[in-house]
Design a protein around this motif. Structure first.
Motif, PDB file in Angstrom:
ATOM      1  N   MET A   1      -1.733  25.393   1.762  1.00  0.00           N
ATOM      2  CA  MET A   1      -1.844  24.789   0.435  1.00  0.00           C
ATOM      3  C   MET A   1      -0.645  25.126  -0.447  1.00  0.00           C
ATOM      4  SD  MET A   1      -4.684  23.048   0.343  1.00  0.00           S
ATOM      5  CE  MET A   1      -5.204  22.892  -1.364  1.00  0.00           C
ATOM      6  N   ALA A   2       0.016  26.252  -0.169  1.00  0.00           N
ATOM      7  CA  ALA A   2       1.143  26.680  -0.995  1.00  0.00           C
ATOM      8  C   ALA A   2       2.470  26.075  -0.540  1.00  0.00           C
ATOM      9  CB  ALA A   2       1.247  28.204  -0.974  1.00  0.00           C
ATOM     10  N   HIS A   3       2.478  25.468   0.648  1.00  0.00           N
ATOM     11  CA  HIS A   3       3.717  24.928   1.203  1.00  0.00           C
ATOM     12  C   HIS A   3       4.076  23.587   0.555  1.00  0.00           C
ATOM     13  CE1 HIS A   3       6.940  24.736   4.039  1.00  0.00           C
ATOM     14  NE2 HIS A   3       6.493  23.656   4.646  1.00  0.00           N
ATOM     15  N   ASP A   4       5.382  23.276   0.502  1.00  0.00           N
ATOM     16  CA  ASP A   4       5.860  22.053  -0.154  1.00  0.00           C
ATOM     17  C   ASP A   4       5.869  20.843   0.778  1.00  0.00           C
ATOM     18  OD1 ASP A   4       6.875  20.732  -2.454  1.00  0.00           O
ATOM     19  OD2 ASP A   4       8.868  20.737  -1.553  1.00  0.00           O
ATOM     20  N   TRP A   5       5.777  21.029   2.072  1.00  0.00           N
ATOM     21  CA  TRP A   5       5.716  19.983   3.088  1.00  0.00           C
ATOM     22  C   TRP A   5       6.857  18.954   3.026  1.00  0.00           C
ATOM     23  CZ3 TRP A   5       3.076  21.676   6.784  1.00  0.00           C
ATOM     24  CH2 TRP A   5       1.955  22.495   6.533  1.00  0.00           C
ATOM     25  N   PRO A   6       8.092  19.437   3.186  1.00  0.00           N
ATOM     26  CA  PRO A   6       9.210  18.484   3.229  1.00  0.00           C
ATOM     27  C   PRO A   6       9.158  17.562   4.449  1.00  0.00           C
ATOM     28  CG  PRO A   6       9.947  20.688   3.858  1.00  0.00           C
ATOM     29  CD  PRO A   6       8.548  20.836   3.323  1.00  0.00           C
ATOM     30  N   GLY A   7       8.504  18.020   5.522  1.00  0.00           N
ATOM     31  CA  GLY A   7       8.380  17.204   6.729  1.00  0.00           C
ATOM     32  C   GLY A   7       7.113  16.380   6.784  1.00  0.00           C
ATOM     33  N   ASN A   8       6.361  16.378   5.683  1.00  0.00           N
ATOM     34  CA  ASN A   8       5.153  15.575   5.549  1.00  0.00           C
ATOM     35  C   ASN A   8       4.125  15.885   6.655  1.00  0.00           C
ATOM     36  OD1 ASN A   8       3.618  13.771   4.066  1.00  0.00           O
ATOM     37  ND2 ASN A   8       5.066  12.115   4.228  1.00  0.00           N
TER      38      ASN A   8
ATOM     39  N   ARG B   1      -1.007  15.205  -2.123  1.00  0.00           N
ATOM     40  CA  ARG B   1      -2.446  15.197  -1.823  1.00  0.00           C
ATOM     41  C   ARG B   1      -2.812  16.462  -1.037  1.00  0.00           C
ATOM     42  NH1 ARG B   1      -2.737  12.122   3.452  1.00  0.00           N
ATOM     43  NH2 ARG B   1      -0.621  11.450   3.896  1.00  0.00           N
ATOM     44  N   LEU B   2      -2.533  17.588  -1.649  1.00  0.00           N
ATOM     45  CA  LEU B   2      -2.742  18.876  -0.990  1.00  0.00           C
ATOM     46  C   LEU B   2      -4.202  19.116  -0.629  1.00  0.00           C
ATOM     47  CD1 LEU B   2      -0.343  21.232  -2.992  1.00  0.00           C
ATOM     48  CD2 LEU B   2      -0.081  20.435  -0.638  1.00  0.00           C
ATOM     49  N   ASP B   3      -5.109  18.465  -1.348  1.00  0.00           N
ATOM     50  CA  ASP B   3      -6.529  18.645  -1.029  1.00  0.00           C
ATOM     51  C   ASP B   3      -6.858  18.144   0.380  1.00  0.00           C
ATOM     52  OD1 ASP B   3      -6.960  19.738  -3.474  1.00  0.00           O
ATOM     53  OD2 ASP B   3      -7.797  17.930  -4.390  1.00  0.00           O
ATOM     54  N   ASP B   4      -6.008  17.265   0.928  1.00  0.00           N
ATOM     55  CA  ASP B   4      -6.240  16.737   2.277  1.00  0.00           C
ATOM     56  C   ASP B   4      -5.741  17.691   3.361  1.00  0.00           C
ATOM     57  OD1 ASP B   4      -7.306  14.502   1.169  1.00  0.00           O
ATOM     58  OD2 ASP B   4      -5.562  13.221   1.496  1.00  0.00           O
ATOM     59  N   VAL B   5      -4.916  18.677   2.985  1.00  0.00           N
ATOM     60  CA  VAL B   5      -4.261  19.536   3.976  1.00  0.00           C
ATOM     61  C   VAL B   5      -5.252  20.286   4.862  1.00  0.00           C
ATOM     62  CG1 VAL B   5      -2.776  21.559   4.272  1.00  0.00           C
ATOM     63  CG2 VAL B   5      -2.095  19.737   2.725  1.00  0.00           C
ATOM     64  N   PRO B   6      -6.254  20.988   4.305  1.00  0.00           N
ATOM     65  CA  PRO B   6      -7.185  21.710   5.187  1.00  0.00           C
ATOM     66  C   PRO B   6      -7.908  20.791   6.161  1.00  0.00           C
ATOM     67  CG  PRO B   6      -7.411  22.469   2.919  1.00  0.00           C
ATOM     68  CD  PRO B   6      -6.545  21.250   2.874  1.00  0.00           C
ATOM     69  N   MET B   7      -8.347  19.626   5.686  1.00  0.00           N
ATOM     70  CA  MET B   7      -9.051  18.689   6.559  1.00  0.00           C
ATOM     71  C   MET B   7      -8.134  18.200   7.680  1.00  0.00           C
ATOM     72  SD  MET B   7     -10.546  14.922   5.604  1.00  0.00           S
ATOM     73  CE  MET B   7      -8.880  14.382   5.201  1.00  0.00           C
ATOM     74  N   LEU B   8      -6.894  17.856   7.337  1.00  0.00           N
ATOM     75  CA  LEU B   8      -5.951  17.380   8.347  1.00  0.00           C
ATOM     76  C   LEU B   8      -5.602  18.500   9.332  1.00  0.00           C
ATOM     77  CD1 LEU B   8      -3.537  15.258   6.115  1.00  0.00           C
ATOM     78  CD2 LEU B   8      -5.048  14.402   7.910  1.00  0.00           C
TER      79      LEU B   8
ATOM     80  N   ILE C   1       0.869  -1.183   0.000  1.00  0.00           N
ATOM     81  CA  ILE C   1       0.000   0.000   0.000  1.00  0.00           C
ATOM     82  C   ILE C   1       0.901   1.227   0.000  1.00  0.00           C
ATOM     83  CG2 ILE C   1      -1.779   1.286   1.232  1.00  0.00           C
ATOM     84  CD1 ILE C   1      -2.632  -1.330   2.538  1.00  0.00           C
ATOM     85  N   THR C   2       0.802   2.015  -1.041  1.00  0.00           N
ATOM     86  CA  THR C   2       1.606   3.227  -1.141  1.00  0.00           C
ATOM     87  C   THR C   2       0.785   4.419  -0.658  1.00  0.00           C
ATOM     88  OG1 THR C   2       2.825   2.349  -3.041  1.00  0.00           O
ATOM     89  CG2 THR C   2       2.909   4.728  -2.685  1.00  0.00           C
ATOM     90  N   VAL C   3       1.277   5.089   0.358  1.00  0.00           N
ATOM     91  CA  VAL C   3       0.604   6.278   0.889  1.00  0.00           C
ATOM     92  C   VAL C   3       1.315   7.504   0.318  1.00  0.00           C
ATOM     93  CG1 VAL C   3      -0.058   7.554   2.948  1.00  0.00           C
ATOM     94  CG2 VAL C   3       0.026   5.048   2.999  1.00  0.00           C
ATOM     95  N   PRO C   4       0.661   8.276  -0.524  1.00  0.00           N
ATOM     96  CA  PRO C   4       1.304   9.450  -1.130  1.00  0.00           C
ATOM     97  C   PRO C   4       1.744  10.446  -0.054  1.00  0.00           C
ATOM     98  CG  PRO C   4      -0.784   8.949  -2.212  1.00  0.00           C
ATOM     99  CD  PRO C   4      -0.742   8.139  -0.965  1.00  0.00           C
TER     100      PRO C   4
END
Length: 244
Positions: free
Chosen positions: A148-155, A112-119, A104-107
């Protein structure tokens, strides 16, 4: 040795300090599920023992010659690509193929930036703003845009950390990009956009002050910021003369 005893358990007297028999995590998972996070960090010697368990469904506690049968589902996770770890000699190929039955690959979060606001809202709730006695009601539109604009290197861990810090540090009802640790520079925005945002901020404050007849309390409430923040922004934009 510590990892070995945690996973497989030990018998009393099997080593110094083993004053009692201990059941390992694998044995404790009998009839259930065992989740092994960061599986690539497991030493090669213990990878051999884990492979034996997966093949034979039995384990040996440290200091015991008796095998214990264990029936457990095993789920393993790693932030490292296991095939690359195998190629580098850090992970056993036979263990990889034994574990890789249903991958199972978790992106990553950036995929999956659309998940950012919910998370972010979920983490805001988890942080329990009320426990910090902070009047936090949510995330501002600007904060969502920054996330939404951040690259999230720390996931996902970075997202949680930023939200947690914002809850502790903010003095406003709605979290801002500044509370999240974002600045114009790390949002990859150009000077033109910076100027537009500054002008929009100034206009919003000026129009609000005019609409509420220069009442600072009412203006701060409409803008969703504290009175002190409004005073600071008015001074920043040269609007202090609009006060009574």
């Amino acid at each position: 040795s510590l990892i070995h005893t945690e996973l497989f358990g030990h018998e009393r007297g099997s080593f110094t300090g083993a004053t009692a028999c201990k059941q390992g995590l694998i044995e404790s998972a009998n009839g259930g599920t065992l989740f092994l996070d960061e599986i690539t960090d497991l030493p090669l010697e213990l990878q051999t023992n884990l492979l034996r368990f997966l093949q034979e469904h039995t384990i040996h506690r440290v200091g015991s010659t008796r095998s214990v049968e264990v029936n457990a589902r095993v789920i393993a996770a790693s932030h490292v690509e296991l095939s690359q770890a195998v190629a580098a000699g850090r992970f056993r190929a036979d263990l990889f193929y034994r574990l890789n039955v249903l991958p199972i690959t978790v992106p990553s979060l950036r995929e999956r930036l659309d998940d950012v606001p919910m998370l972010a809202r979920h983490f805001l709730k988890c942080c329990g703003a009320d426990r910090h006695r902070r009047p936090v009601e949510g995330l501002s539109r600007q904060a969502i845009a920054s996330l939404m604009a951040h690259d999230w290197p720390g996931n996902v861990r970075e997202l949680f950390n930023r939200v947690q810090r914002a809850v502790v540090m903010t003095d406003q009802r709605f979290i801002t990009p500044f509370d999240l640790g974002f600045t114009v520079n790390n949002q990859s925005t150009g000077p033109a956009l910076d100027e537009v945002r500054t002008a929009a901020e100034r206009n919003a404050i000026s129009l609000t002050l005019g609409r509420v007849d220069r009442n600072i309390t009412h203006a701060a409430r409409e803008l969703g910021i504290s009175r002190m923040t409004l005073y600071r922004l008015m001074d920043k934009h040269g609007l202090a003369h609009q006060m009574h």
